[in-house]
Scaffold this motif. Structure first.
Motif, PDB file in Angstrom:
ATOM      1  N   SER A 217       6.837   4.585  14.539  1.00  0.00           N
ATOM      2  CA  SER A 217       7.707   3.872  15.479  1.00  0.00           C
ATOM      3  C   SER A 217       9.178   3.908  15.065  1.00  0.00           C
ATOM      4  N   ASP A 218       9.429   4.090  13.769  1.00  0.00           N
ATOM      5  CA  ASP A 218      10.812   4.138  13.302  1.00  0.00           C
ATOM      6  C   ASP A 218      11.369   5.556  13.255  1.00  0.00           C
ATOM      7  N   GLY A 219      10.601   6.530  13.756  1.00  0.00           N
ATOM      8  CA  GLY A 219      11.068   7.907  13.803  1.00  0.00           C
ATOM      9  C   GLY A 219      10.636   8.762  12.630  1.00  0.00           C
ATOM     10  N   SER A 220      10.070   8.160  11.596  1.00  0.00           N
ATOM     11  CA  SER A 220       9.619   8.940  10.443  1.00  0.00           C
ATOM     12  C   SER A 220       8.269   9.589  10.732  1.00  0.00           C
ATOM     13  N   GLU A 221       7.934  10.601   9.939  1.00  0.00           N
ATOM     14  CA  GLU A 221       6.630  11.258  10.040  1.00  0.00           C
ATOM     15  C   GLU A 221       5.873  11.041   8.743  1.00  0.00           C
ATOM     16  N   LEU A 222       4.710  10.416   8.853  1.00  0.00           N
ATOM     17  CA  LEU A 222       3.927  10.057   7.673  1.00  0.00           C
ATOM     18  C   LEU A 222       2.468  10.393   7.875  1.00  0.00           C
ATOM     19  N   THR A 223       1.802  10.772   6.797  1.00  0.00           N
ATOM     20  CA  THR A 223       0.346  10.900   6.829  1.00  0.00           C
ATOM     21  C   THR A 223      -0.242   9.489   6.828  1.00  0.00           C
ATOM     22  N   PRO A 224      -1.518   9.328   7.183  1.00  0.00           N
ATOM     23  CA  PRO A 224      -2.126   7.995   7.117  1.00  0.00           C
ATOM     24  C   PRO A 224      -2.004   7.353   5.739  1.00  0.00           C
ATOM     25  N   TYR A 225      -2.154   8.175   4.680  1.00  0.00           N
ATOM     26  CA  TYR A 225      -2.005   7.613   3.337  1.00  0.00           C
ATOM     27  C   TYR A 225      -0.576   7.147   3.099  1.00  0.00           C
ATOM     28  N   GLN A 226       0.405   7.955   3.491  1.00  0.00           N
ATOM     29  CA  GLN A 226       1.800   7.576   3.304  1.00  0.00           C
ATOM     30  C   GLN A 226       2.139   6.321   4.106  1.00  0.00           C
ATOM     31  N   GLN A 227       1.567   6.204   5.271  1.00  0.00           N
ATOM     32  CA  GLN A 227       1.776   5.004   6.089  1.00  0.00           C
ATOM     33  C   GLN A 227       1.221   3.780   5.373  1.00  0.00           C
ATOM     34  N   ALA A 228       0.001   3.915   4.839  1.00  0.00           N
ATOM     35  CA  ALA A 228      -0.616   2.803   4.111  1.00  0.00           C
ATOM     36  C   ALA A 228       0.161   2.470   2.848  1.00  0.00           C
ATOM     37  N   LYS A 229       0.657   3.507   2.163  1.00  0.00           N
ATOM     38  CA  LYS A 229       1.430   3.298   0.930  1.00  0.00           C
ATOM     39  C   LYS A 229       2.733   2.558   1.240  1.00  0.00           C
ATOM     40  N   ARG A 230       3.337   2.849   2.389  1.00  0.00           N
ATOM     41  CA  ARG A 230       4.547   2.134   2.780  1.00  0.00           C
ATOM     42  C   ARG A 230       4.233   0.647   3.002  1.00  0.00           C
ATOM     43  N   TYR A 231       3.081   0.360   3.630  1.00  0.00           N
ATOM     44  CA  TYR A 231       2.666  -1.035   3.781  1.00  0.00           C
ATOM     45  C   TYR A 231       2.497  -1.693   2.411  1.00  0.00           C
ATOM     46  N   ALA A 232       1.823  -0.980   1.510  1.00  0.00           N
ATOM     47  CA  ALA A 232       1.553  -1.528   0.183  1.00  0.00           C
ATOM     48  C   ALA A 232       2.842  -1.847  -0.566  1.00  0.00           C
ATOM     49  N   ASP A 233       3.840  -0.979  -0.446  1.00  0.00           N
ATOM     50  CA  ASP A 233       5.101  -1.172  -1.157  1.00  0.00           C
ATOM     51  C   ASP A 233       5.893  -2.362  -0.627  1.00  0.00           C
ATOM     52  N   ARG A 234       5.593  -2.794   0.584  1.00  0.00           N
ATOM     53  CA  ARG A 234       6.303  -3.920   1.183  1.00  0.00           C
ATOM     54  C   ARG A 234       5.578  -5.250   0.965  1.00  0.00           C
ATOM     55  N   MET A 235       4.448  -5.211   0.316  1.00  0.00           N
ATOM     56  CA  MET A 235       3.682  -6.428   0.065  1.00  0.00           C
ATOM     57  C   MET A 235       4.118  -7.077  -1.236  1.00  0.00           C
ATOM     58  N   THR A 236       3.902  -8.387  -1.353  1.00  0.00           N
ATOM     59  CA  THR A 236       4.255  -9.102  -2.576  1.00  0.00           C
ATOM     60  C   THR A 236       3.348  -8.657  -3.714  1.00  0.00           C
ATOM     61  N   ASN A 237       3.815  -8.888  -4.945  1.00  0.00           N
ATOM     62  CA  ASN A 237       3.062  -8.422  -6.114  1.00  0.00           C
ATOM     63  C   ASN A 237       1.640  -8.963  -6.154  1.00  0.00           C
ATOM     64  N   ASP A 238       1.457 -10.229  -5.732  1.00  0.00           N
ATOM     65  CA  ASP A 238       0.127 -10.820  -5.811  1.00  0.00           C
ATOM     66  C   ASP A 238      -0.827 -10.254  -4.756  1.00  0.00           C
ATOM     67  N   GLN A 239      -0.285  -9.576  -3.738  1.00  0.00           N
ATOM     68  CA  GLN A 239      -1.122  -9.010  -2.685  1.00  0.00           C
ATOM     69  C   GLN A 239      -1.181  -7.487  -2.724  1.00  0.00           C
ATOM     70  N   ARG A 240      -0.314  -6.862  -3.495  1.00  0.00           N
ATOM     71  CA  ARG A 240      -0.244  -5.396  -3.480  1.00  0.00           C
ATOM     72  C   ARG A 240      -1.601  -4.792  -3.831  1.00  0.00           C
ATOM     73  N   PRO A 241      -2.052  -3.822  -3.042  1.00  0.00           N
ATOM     74  CA  PRO A 241      -3.408  -3.291  -3.230  1.00  0.00           C
ATOM     75  C   PRO A 241      -3.566  -2.411  -4.465  1.00  0.00           C
ATOM     76  N   ARG A 242      -4.775  -2.393  -4.951  1.00  0.00           N
ATOM     77  CA  ARG A 242      -5.165  -1.441  -6.003  1.00  0.00           C
ATOM     78  C   ARG A 242      -5.694  -0.168  -5.349  1.00  0.00           C
ATOM     79  N   TRP A 243      -6.372  -0.343  -4.210  1.00  0.00           N
ATOM     80  CA  TRP A 243      -7.015   0.770  -3.534  1.00  0.00           C
ATOM     81  C   TRP A 243      -6.445   0.944  -2.128  1.00  0.00           C
ATOM     82  N   ILE A 244      -6.295   2.188  -1.709  1.00  0.00           N
ATOM     83  CA  ILE A 244      -5.967   2.511  -0.333  1.00  0.00           C
ATOM     84  C   ILE A 244      -7.067   3.404   0.218  1.00  0.00           C
ATOM     85  N   ILE A 245      -7.609   3.017   1.366  1.00  0.00           N
ATOM     86  CA  ILE A 245      -8.640   3.818   2.035  1.00  0.00           C
ATOM     87  C   ILE A 245      -8.092   4.257   3.386  1.00  0.00           C
ATOM     88  N   VAL A 246      -8.187   5.542   3.679  1.00  0.00           N
ATOM     89  CA  VAL A 246      -7.843   6.043   5.010  1.00  0.00           C
ATOM     90  C   VAL A 246      -9.112   6.632   5.613  1.00  0.00           C
TER      91      VAL A 246
END
Length: 375
Positions: A96-125
């Motif tokens: 939506s912001d004009g960038s092109e991301l794979t599903p993993y990269q999209q999930a990783k962007r979500y993870a990087d924006r989360m607080t330390n106590d919620q940041r994931p250990r695992w990403i599943i696509v």
């Protein structure tokens, strides 16, 4: 669930999901189905959060963007990015912001924006037909698991990290136990109003004993100690047809039967009473407790909500016992309602007293047995 059972469950799951899967409509049902029926984790809906929002910040034009995590499991720090069945999981897509991301990269962007106590250990696509797992504690961007849905029968065990079964069960037992305590509290209040006011000490003692007995019957019914899982309910519902005010008489008859050995019972006892077992230990020995007439409110709470509408076999005896004790303490309830001692705090007390020593002895015993010493 053993391997054979899991393999059978995975085969059935595959038949339900082969060749299908809509990103928006099917995400929740797919993962709930997988966790509950293939991984054997009950109460999955209580442990998985769907459509969790995450603030993605502002783009170059200053516009704010919000992302939606398809599924997130706090206990195990698992983030799931779900795509449709025809989406290539390794191909970038326009965001939506004009960038092109794979599903993993999209999930990783979500993870990087989360607080330390919620940041994931695992990403599943996933695209319903393929599941790819990334461990953020290992090499970034390198999948740890790549699984076709067709391989789920033999490889489902590789997904068992998704949900912590013990934490899920503990959370569910806490929730159910507190709900049970709330039910008993409401029943206690409804019955208390039926005693002669002001209540005497004997009346309060009777009310407490009555609640203890009712809880026993509710638990015995759902845990199989009685003949069927509806036996207590059916008995009260049948007797209640003559008027809910007479439920107190029905309870007196039931308590008498529960305190009478089979060989001492009247051979012509009513059939709906005769089917109840004898309960030793003296819980029902006092035949002089005061049981007031039931109102419709008290009847509905006991028969329809506590018996028919609740499963007492799922409570935690540790938590519920603490809640129940405060329920029966009128002064405690006036000062702020029900309280309970958490399992964690209980272990802080009992572990150093004796449990740590018992666990150590048990581990030593297991080692000696494995070593061939069975004495």
């Amino acid at each position: 669930m053993n391997f054979a059972e899991q393999k059978k469950a995975a085969k059935a799951f595959l038949s339900r999901w082969r060749g299908r899967g809509d990103e928006k409509q099917d995400c929740q049902s797919f993962w709930t189905d997988l966790v509950v029926n293939v991984l054997g984790i009950r109460y999955a809906s209580e442990s998985i959060r769907f459509e969790k929002t995450v603030d993605l910040g502002k783009d170059a034009a200053g516009r704010s963007h919000t992302g939606f995590i398809d599924a997130y499991i706090p206990d195990t720090k698992v983030l799931i990015e779900q795509k449709g069945a025809k989406i290539d999981l390794r191909k970038p897509a326009l965001q939506s912001d004009g960038s092109e991301l794979t599903p993993y990269q999209q999930a990783k962007r979500y993870a990087d924006r989360m607080t330390n106590d919620q940041r994931p250990r695992w990403i599943i696509v996933s695209n319903f037909q393929e599941i790819i797992v990334y461990d953020l504690n290992a090499s970034l961007d390198v999948p740890q698991v790549e699984m076709k849905l067709e391989d789920l029968e033999t490889e489902a065990y590789r997904l068992e990290f998704i949900v912590d079964q013990e934490k899920v069960l503990a959370a569910h037992q806490l929730k159910v136990s507190l709900e049970a305590g709330e039910l008993v509290g409401k029943l206690y209040d409804a019955l208390e109003k039926q005693y002669e006011q002001p209540m005497s000490q004997a009346a309060y003692q009777s009310l407490n004993k009555l609640c203890v007995r009712l809880v026993f019957c509710l638990y015995a019914e759902d845990s199989g100690l009685f003949g069927t899982k509806t036996q207590f309910h059916d008995y009260l519902a049948n007797r209640g047809k003559a008027g809910v005010g007479r439920i107190n008489t029905a309870l007196r008859d039931l308590f008498r039967i529960l305190n009478t050995k089979p060989e001492d019972r009247d051979p012509y006892e009513d059939e709906d009473l005769a089917i109840f077992p004898y309960v030793n230990g003296g819980l029902f020995a006092d035949s002089h407790i005061l049981i007031p007439p039931f109102t419709q409110e008290a009847y509905d709470l006991l028969v329809n909500r506590a018996s028919e509408g609740f499963d007492w076999s799922e409570i935690s005896p540790t938590i519920f016992g603490s809640v129940f004790e405060s329920t029966l303490n009128a002064e405690t309830r006036r000062q702020g309602g029900m309280h309970y001692t958490s399992v964690e705090n209980i272990h802080k007390v009992i572990d150093p007293l004796f449990l740590d020593e018992l666990k150590a002895a048990f581990e030593a015993l297991k080692k000696s047995v494995r070593g061939g010493n069975n004495t």
